[in-house]
Design a protein around this motif. Structure first.
Motif, PDB file in Angstrom:
ATOM      1  N   SER A 113      25.853 -51.366  -0.057  1.00  0.00           N
ATOM      2  CA  SER A 113      26.966 -52.109  -0.650  1.00  0.00           C
ATOM      3  C   SER A 113      27.909 -52.670   0.402  1.00  0.00           C
ATOM      4  CB  SER A 113      27.763 -51.201  -1.591  1.00  0.00           C
ATOM      5  OG  SER A 113      26.907 -50.669  -2.574  1.00  0.00           O
ATOM      6  N   PHE A 114      27.832 -52.147   1.614  1.00  0.00           N
ATOM      7  CA  PHE A 114      28.768 -52.579   2.655  1.00  0.00           C
ATOM      8  C   PHE A 114      28.020 -53.103   3.870  1.00  0.00           C
ATOM      9  CE2 PHE A 114      30.718 -48.882   0.522  1.00  0.00           C
ATOM     10  CZ  PHE A 114      31.835 -49.488  -0.007  1.00  0.00           C
ATOM     11  N   GLU A 115      26.761 -53.444   3.697  1.00  0.00           N
ATOM     12  CA  GLU A 115      25.924 -53.852   4.823  1.00  0.00           C
ATOM     13  C   GLU A 115      26.584 -55.008   5.585  1.00  0.00           C
ATOM     14  OE1 GLU A 115      23.943 -54.148   7.658  1.00  0.00           O
ATOM     15  OE2 GLU A 115      23.150 -52.558   6.383  1.00  0.00           O
ATOM     16  N   PRO A 116      27.054 -54.740   6.803  1.00  0.00           N
ATOM     17  CA  PRO A 116      27.752 -55.804   7.540  1.00  0.00           C
ATOM     18  C   PRO A 116      26.912 -57.068   7.686  1.00  0.00           C
ATOM     19  CG  PRO A 116      28.095 -53.687   8.623  1.00  0.00           C
ATOM     20  CD  PRO A 116      27.075 -53.464   7.528  1.00  0.00           C
ATOM     21  N   ALA A 117      25.597 -56.902   7.852  1.00  0.00           N
ATOM     22  CA  ALA A 117      24.737 -58.082   8.026  1.00  0.00           C
ATOM     23  C   ALA A 117      24.769 -58.979   6.795  1.00  0.00           C
ATOM     24  CB  ALA A 117      23.300 -57.652   8.322  1.00  0.00           C
ATOM     25  N   LEU A 118      25.061 -58.388   5.611  1.00  0.00           N
ATOM     26  CA  LEU A 118      25.191 -59.190   4.398  1.00  0.00           C
ATOM     27  C   LEU A 118      26.627 -59.635   4.171  1.00  0.00           C
ATOM     28  CD1 LEU A 118      23.009 -57.071   1.930  1.00  0.00           C
ATOM     29  CD2 LEU A 118      22.405 -59.276   2.975  1.00  0.00           C
ATOM     30  N   VAL A 119      27.553 -58.709   4.370  1.00  0.00           N
ATOM     31  CA  VAL A 119      28.946 -58.979   4.021  1.00  0.00           C
ATOM     32  C   VAL A 119      29.579 -59.982   4.972  1.00  0.00           C
ATOM     33  CG1 VAL A 119      31.223 -57.977   3.628  1.00  0.00           C
ATOM     34  CG2 VAL A 119      29.170 -56.632   3.109  1.00  0.00           C
ATOM     35  N   ILE A 120      29.368 -59.767   6.273  1.00  0.00           N
ATOM     36  CA  ILE A 120      30.077 -60.579   7.270  1.00  0.00           C
ATOM     37  C   ILE A 120      29.796 -62.077   7.102  1.00  0.00           C
ATOM     38  CG2 ILE A 120      30.386 -60.984   9.765  1.00  0.00           C
ATOM     39  CD1 ILE A 120      31.543 -58.318   9.158  1.00  0.00           C
ATOM     40  N   PRO A 121      28.505 -62.507   7.016  1.00  0.00           N
ATOM     41  CA  PRO A 121      28.296 -63.951   6.841  1.00  0.00           C
ATOM     42  C   PRO A 121      28.841 -64.467   5.502  1.00  0.00           C
ATOM     43  CG  PRO A 121      26.235 -62.828   7.401  1.00  0.00           C
ATOM     44  CD  PRO A 121      27.237 -61.771   7.111  1.00  0.00           C
ATOM     45  N   ALA A 122      28.690 -63.643   4.431  1.00  0.00           N
ATOM     46  CA  ALA A 122      29.163 -64.095   3.113  1.00  0.00           C
ATOM     47  C   ALA A 122      30.674 -64.292   3.109  1.00  0.00           C
ATOM     48  CB  ALA A 122      28.764 -63.072   2.036  1.00  0.00           C
ATOM     49  N   VAL A 123      31.373 -63.464   3.861  1.00  0.00           N
ATOM     50  CA  VAL A 123      32.838 -63.523   3.828  1.00  0.00           C
ATOM     51  C   VAL A 123      33.382 -64.436   4.922  1.00  0.00           C
ATOM     52  CG1 VAL A 123      34.936 -62.171   4.153  1.00  0.00           C
ATOM     53  CG2 VAL A 123      33.072 -61.265   2.743  1.00  0.00           C
ATOM     54  N   LEU A 124      32.847 -64.305   6.149  1.00  0.00           N
ATOM     55  CA  LEU A 124      33.428 -65.042   7.275  1.00  0.00           C
ATOM     56  C   LEU A 124      32.872 -66.453   7.413  1.00  0.00           C
ATOM     57  CD1 LEU A 124      33.732 -62.265  10.007  1.00  0.00           C
ATOM     58  CD2 LEU A 124      35.528 -63.186   8.541  1.00  0.00           C
ATOM     59  N   GLY A 125      31.658 -66.708   6.868  1.00  0.00           N
ATOM     60  CA  GLY A 125      31.101 -68.058   6.947  1.00  0.00           C
ATOM     61  C   GLY A 125      31.847 -68.992   6.003  1.00  0.00           C
ATOM     62  N   GLY A 126      32.133 -70.234   6.456  1.00  0.00           N
ATOM     63  CA  GLY A 126      32.817 -71.192   5.583  1.00  0.00           C
ATOM     64  C   GLY A 126      34.212 -71.499   6.085  1.00  0.00           C
ATOM     65  N   PRO A 127      34.893 -72.421   5.362  1.00  0.00           N
ATOM     66  CA  PRO A 127      36.222 -72.847   5.813  1.00  0.00           C
ATOM     67  C   PRO A 127      37.204 -71.669   5.858  1.00  0.00           C
ATOM     68  CG  PRO A 127      35.414 -74.245   4.019  1.00  0.00           C
ATOM     69  CD  PRO A 127      34.472 -73.090   4.128  1.00  0.00           C
ATOM     70  N   PRO A 128      38.006 -71.564   6.944  1.00  0.00           N
ATOM     71  CA  PRO A 128      38.973 -70.460   7.069  1.00  0.00           C
ATOM     72  C   PRO A 128      39.983 -70.415   5.922  1.00  0.00           C
ATOM     73  CG  PRO A 128      38.752 -71.650   9.159  1.00  0.00           C
ATOM     74  CD  PRO A 128      37.999 -72.435   8.127  1.00  0.00           C
ATOM     75  N   ASP A 129      40.333 -71.580   5.358  1.00  0.00           N
ATOM     76  CA  ASP A 129      41.363 -71.559   4.308  1.00  0.00           C
ATOM     77  C   ASP A 129      40.800 -71.145   2.947  1.00  0.00           C
ATOM     78  OD1 ASP A 129      39.888 -73.805   3.879  1.00  0.00           O
ATOM     79  OD2 ASP A 129      41.603 -75.168   3.620  1.00  0.00           O
ATOM     80  N   GLU A 130      39.484 -70.818   2.906  1.00  0.00           N
ATOM     81  CA  GLU A 130      38.899 -70.283   1.669  1.00  0.00           C
ATOM     82  C   GLU A 130      38.420 -68.846   1.861  1.00  0.00           C
ATOM     83  OE1 GLU A 130      35.881 -73.090   0.564  1.00  0.00           O
ATOM     84  OE2 GLU A 130      37.324 -74.744   0.419  1.00  0.00           O
ATOM     85  N   LEU A 131      38.867 -68.225   2.968  1.00  0.00           N
ATOM     86  CA  LEU A 131      38.451 -66.860   3.281  1.00  0.00           C
ATOM     87  C   LEU A 131      38.826 -65.884   2.157  1.00  0.00           C
ATOM     88  CD1 LEU A 131      37.376 -64.738   5.264  1.00  0.00           C
ATOM     89  CD2 LEU A 131      39.598 -64.786   6.434  1.00  0.00           C
ATOM     90  N   GLY A 132      40.048 -66.004   1.644  1.00  0.00           N
ATOM     91  CA  GLY A 132      40.505 -65.105   0.580  1.00  0.00           C
ATOM     92  C   GLY A 132      39.640 -65.225  -0.660  1.00  0.00           C
ATOM     93  N   GLU A 133      39.299 -66.463  -1.016  1.00  0.00           N
ATOM     94  CA  GLU A 133      38.483 -66.672  -2.211  1.00  0.00           C
ATOM     95  C   GLU A 133      37.070 -66.113  -1.999  1.00  0.00           C
ATOM     96  OE1 GLU A 133      38.301 -70.654  -3.864  1.00  0.00           O
ATOM     97  OE2 GLU A 133      36.430 -70.118  -4.882  1.00  0.00           O
ATOM     98  N   ARG A 134      36.497 -66.340  -0.805  1.00  0.00           N
ATOM     99  CA  ARG A 134      35.145 -65.815  -0.543  1.00  0.00           C
ATOM    100  C   ARG A 134      35.120 -64.280  -0.596  1.00  0.00           C
ATOM    101  NH1 ARG A 134      35.218 -69.705   3.349  1.00  0.00           N
ATOM    102  NH2 ARG A 134      35.484 -68.186   5.019  1.00  0.00           N
ATOM    103  N   LEU A 135      36.159 -63.668  -0.031  1.00  0.00           N
ATOM    104  CA  LEU A 135      36.213 -62.208  -0.032  1.00  0.00           C
ATOM    105  C   LEU A 135      36.336 -61.681  -1.466  1.00  0.00           C
ATOM    106  CD1 LEU A 135      36.296 -59.595   1.563  1.00  0.00           C
ATOM    107  CD2 LEU A 135      38.741 -59.944   1.934  1.00  0.00           C
ATOM    108  N   ALA A 136      37.223 -62.294  -2.256  1.00  0.00           N
ATOM    109  CA  ALA A 136      37.397 -61.864  -3.648  1.00  0.00           C
ATOM    110  C   ALA A 136      36.102 -62.060  -4.433  1.00  0.00           C
ATOM    111  CB  ALA A 136      38.531 -62.645  -4.304  1.00  0.00           C
TER     112      ALA A 136
END
Lengths: 205, 205
Positions: free
Chosen positions: B79-102
């Motif tokens: 559920s917390f696999e960094p290899a999955l989470v990190i690209p899903a959350v950190l990839g993409g425009p910085p101003d949409e980081l909050g939305e991607r994380l949520a």
């Protein structure tokens, strides 16, 4: 059930003196209940064990509070007492509502006396459906909906729950999991960061 | 310990065939561990019980994962696999980081397969110090600090923890306590409200 109802088992039942009845006994029962629920968890806590810890008869616990669920609700009530929470949070300028809520919440958690029953609530509610039901009914209906009733926003209960969820999560990471640096952070630093979030949920748009 | 180390008790030990070793056995052990930890809680789950549920020898569980703490860490890792989470959350425009994380967080909780180990983690970590320690070490060091390392703000780990605390609290109120209206709210409505909060914590000022 009244105090004159015989207890199911009278072995070791203390004689009824000023020590075992009256307001002091009620207070001692609540303190014992908080300690028992916090230390043993919901499942392993019994009305009999609470009575023993308080030095009273189990029938007296039943008389004052009723079932184990009702003792639980009464024991945690001190931390969510609407008569205390509502003025502390809702009194004052509306544009400082988020800060007052964050400050009240952190102050309750920073005080070991009020922290213990909160820990008991959270631990119990996550592992026992009966405790979760008490929390839903008690905290949500009595406290969150009263705060929500004062808000002039769409979906006020949903927004009050979002605010509550944030504070519950902070309590878990800071006081239970003790994740650093959050666990050692200055309370004022947390309040400063969180207040605008709560303000937006409770009064924004 | 290797698979050739004798188990303490060999009663009922299955013969070593393709069924009881190899990648399939490893997967079955992890699935059994998730179910056991979620249903029984941390305290009542044993390596022996996990092995039995997976249809393998306890020695094989020790061989693949080590101690009960290490099985727990491996079971929740999915559920917390960094290899999955990190690209899903950190990839993409910085101003949409909050939305991607949520969005990532809600999607993991909305899926029953990934929800079960999360429930196990939260329940176990709140009632058992060993499980809390796994969560601190694993989730915080491996996941939150990697997200924090990408942030260009003061106190990035503190801010990542505030974001995490909000999501943990939402999970508890929505999926565990099942407080209404939050429990039945459209996921998109939650994401819409929470994304600006996470964005401010992770990139604000």
């Amino acid at each position: 059930m009244t105090p004159d109802t015989p207890a199911p088992r009278r072995r070791g039942r203390p004689s009824r003196t000023a020590e075992t009845t009256g307001p002091d006994a009620r207070t001692r029962i609540l303190e014992a209940a908080r300690t028992e629920f916090a230390e043993r968890g919901y499942d392993k806590t019994s009305v009999r064990g609470i009575a023993k810890a308080a030095g009273v008869d189990a029938a007296l616990v039943h008389h004052y509070f009723g079932t184990k669920d009702e003792v639980f609700a009464a024991a945690i009530e001190v931390s969510f007492e609407p008569a205390l929470v509502i003025p502390a949070v809702l009194g004052g300028p509306p544009d400082e509502l988020g800060e007052r809520l964050a400050r009240y919440f952190i102050s309750v958690w920073e005080n070991p006396v009020t922290r213990a029953p909160l820990l008991a609530v959270i631990r119990s509610a996550l592992t026992h459906e009966a405790a979760a039901k008490v929390l839903r009914g008690f905290v949500l209906r009595r406290l969150l909906e009263r705060i929500a009733a004062e808000l002039d926003v769409p979906d006020p209960t949903f927004r009050a729950e979002l605010a509550a969820s944030h504070m519950i999560g902070i309590a878990i990471l800071r006081y239970v999991i003790q994740a650093e640096p959050l666990a050692s952070a200055d309370p004022e630093k947390i309040i400063e960061m969180v207040a605008p979030t709560l303000q937006r949920y409770l009064t924004g748009r």
